[in-house]
Design a protein around this motif. Structure first.
Motif, short mmCIF file in Angstrom:
data_model
loop_
_atom_site.label_atom_id
_atom_site.label_comp_id
_atom_site.label_asym_id
_atom_site.label_seq_id
_atom_site.Cartn_x
_atom_site.Cartn_y
_atom_site.Cartn_z
N ASN A 267 -39.09 16.11 -15.62
CA ASN A 267 -37.83 16.95 -16.94
C ASN A 267 -36.75 15.99 -16.73
O ASN A 267 -35.71 15.33 -16.43
N THR A 268 -36.63 15.77 -18.63
CA THR A 268 -36.07 14.76 -18.96
C THR A 268 -34.24 15.07 -18.99
O THR A 268 -33.94 14.09 -19.04
N LEU A 269 -34.56 16.52 -19.39
CA LEU A 269 -32.96 16.31 -19.42
C LEU A 269 -32.06 16.55 -18.05
O LEU A 269 -31.57 16.56 -17.46
N HIS A 270 -33.43 16.56 -16.27
CA HIS A 270 -32.78 16.40 -15.26
C HIS A 270 -32.10 15.22 -15.26
O HIS A 270 -33.07 14.37 -14.84
N GLU A 271 -30.68 15.44 -14.69
CA GLU A 271 -30.06 13.96 -14.77
C GLU A 271 -30.09 13.49 -13.22
O GLU A 271 -30.08 13.84 -13.01
N LYS A 272 -30.62 11.54 -13.69
CA LYS A 272 -30.15 10.62 -12.30
C LYS A 272 -28.92 10.56 -12.49
O LYS A 272 -28.61 9.43 -12.99
N ASN A 273 -27.69 10.43 -11.52
CA ASN A 273 -26.83 10.61 -11.79
C ASN A 273 -26.63 8.43 -11.31
O ASN A 273 -27.59 8.68 -10.51
N ARG A 274 -26.09 7.45 -11.58
CA ARG A 274 -26.09 6.03 -11.09
C ARG A 274 -24.85 6.06 -10.11
O ARG A 274 -24.31 5.84 -10.72
N TYR A 275 -25.52 6.24 -9.00
CA TYR A 275 -23.93 5.32 -8.05
C TYR A 275 -23.93 3.93 -8.07
O TYR A 275 -25.22 3.16 -8.26
N PRO A 276 -22.76 3.98 -8.22
CA PRO A 276 -22.09 2.28 -7.70
C PRO A 276 -22.76 1.66 -6.46
O PRO A 276 -23.16 0.73 -5.92
N ASP A 277 -22.55 2.57 -5.82
CA ASP A 277 -23.36 2.47 -4.43
C ASP A 277 -24.24 3.27 -3.61
O ASP A 277 -23.94 4.47 -3.27
N MET B 191 -38.02 24.41 -22.10
CA MET B 191 -38.28 24.29 -23.68
C MET B 191 -37.79 23.32 -24.50
O MET B 191 -38.03 22.96 -24.84
N LEU B 192 -36.70 23.11 -23.58
CA LEU B 192 -35.44 21.60 -23.45
C LEU B 192 -36.22 20.10 -23.34
O LEU B 192 -36.48 19.90 -23.88
N SER B 193 -36.89 20.45 -22.14
CA SER B 193 -37.18 19.30 -21.02
C SER B 193 -38.71 18.95 -22.63
O SER B 193 -38.77 17.43 -22.56
N TYR B 194 -39.73 20.07 -23.11
CA TYR B 194 -40.61 19.70 -23.63
C TYR B 194 -40.05 19.15 -24.63
O TYR B 194 -40.83 18.16 -25.70
N ILE B 195 -39.13 19.44 -25.70
CA ILE B 195 -38.95 18.95 -26.58
C ILE B 195 -38.06 17.41 -26.85
O ILE B 195 -38.63 17.22 -27.40
N HIS B 196 -37.63 17.39 -25.59
CA HIS B 196 -36.86 16.13 -25.59
C HIS B 196 -38.73 14.77 -25.30
O HIS B 196 -37.72 13.43 -24.86
N GLN B 197 -38.96 15.43 -25.45
CA GLN B 197 -40.63 14.94 -24.62
C GLN B 197 -41.62 14.66 -25.68
O GLN B 197 -41.67 13.47 -25.98
#
Length: 295
Positions: A3-13, A195-201
């Motif tokens: 799922n390329t739209l599934h954002e993974k947050n980048r935490y400082p810690d 559908m959005l994930s498919y387009i993004h990939q």
């Protein structure tokens, strides 16, 4: 399918997975978060407008928020900041549900977290006219101050306590039976996400409407209706807009020629790429590349 739209947050810690993002029309701090792209994430999110006005789109619904107002978005909800008006600013607090569950399989998690995060409750606009919502806004302003301070002994505990107060104030004043959305809206969101994930990939390849529709097990006509209803655009227009967005990254960060970039983002003809780019940016790719990079 990933799922390329599934954002993974980048935490400082990562030992304290909690972040506050500050967003203006110029960008986001800390960097690396696509706030102006449709996305969703496993974290819960409270967004507080600190200056001006913004428009937040949540599952196809537009919410105009003014300074001093906020919105809560549940995990997995498709959203985008579609407009940040000049001289505006907002902050988004992102944290995982475990932050308010205290520990796995706890009574807090079972009774006060999962019933809400695993429900059809998608979002809540928060305004100061309602007393309990005013309390939430006060807590958000306090959290903002704490995140702007340098970390000190006990900081994590204070942030956690405020967040627990924030969550408990909200769930104590909403009723899922009246706040939740119909099941078809949840299903519609999930189909759009597929559908959005498919387009993004696959944006760099030749894509047919049939392929996009089949990912969500929809007919071509129903695929078009879903896009129009939720995203206010067509699958084709979304695909072109996404290809243009990816091209801006290549124009800014690489030395590839215009023709090479056109092919890399899925355009068969460079003239079509140039015309589409100009339609979206009111300038050619060559003119865009000459612009100074925003710091």
């Amino acid at each position: 399918m990933e799922n390329t739209l599934h954002e993974k947050n980048r935490y400082p810690d990562m030992s304290f997975p909690y972040a506050m993002y500050t967003i203006t029309p110029l960008g986001v701090t800390p960097t690396g978060r696509g706030f102006n792209e449709l996305h969703w994430h496993e974290e819960l999110q409270f967004t507080l407008v600190t200056e001006g006005k913004i428009v937040m789109q949540v599952n196809g619904m537009d919410y105009e928020l003014e300074s001093g107002q906020a919105i809560f978005m549940n995990k997995g909800v498709l959203h985008i900041t579609s407009k940040v008006k000049p001289n505006s600013q907002y902050v988004s607090f992102n944290f995982p549900e475990k932050a308010i569950g205290f520990y796995s399989d706890s009574n807090m998690e079972k009774n006060y977290v999962f019933p809400f995060t695993h429900s059809l409750f998608l979002s809540l606009v928060i305004r100061e006219e309602v007393e309990w919502q005013r309390q939430i806004l006060e807590i958000l302003w306090e959290l903002k101050k704490k995140f702007e301070m340098k970390s000190y002994w006990g900081w994590e505990y204070e942030v956690s306590i405020k967040t627990a107060q924030l969550w408990f104030t909200m769930i104590s004043n909403i009723t899922l039976s009246s706040e939740e959305s119909p099941k078809y809206l949840k299903q519609q969101q999930e189909r759009i996400q597929l559908m959005l994930s498919y387009i993004h990939q696959n944006y760099a390849n030749i894509l047919s409407l049939q392929e996009i529709a089949e990912v969500a097990h929809l007919s071509i006509s129903e695929c078009g209706r879903s896009f129009k209803k939720t995203l206010h655009t067509t699958p084709y227009d979304y695909l072109i807009k996404y290809r243009i967005k990816k091209s801006t990254e290549l124009l800014r960060d690489t030395e590839h020629t215009i023709s090479e970039i056109a092919r890399m983002v899925g355009f068969n003809h460079v003239n079509h790429f140039i015309q589409s780019f100009k339609k979206h940016h009111q300038q050619t790719p060559k003119e865009y590349r000459r612009l100074p990079t925003t710091p």
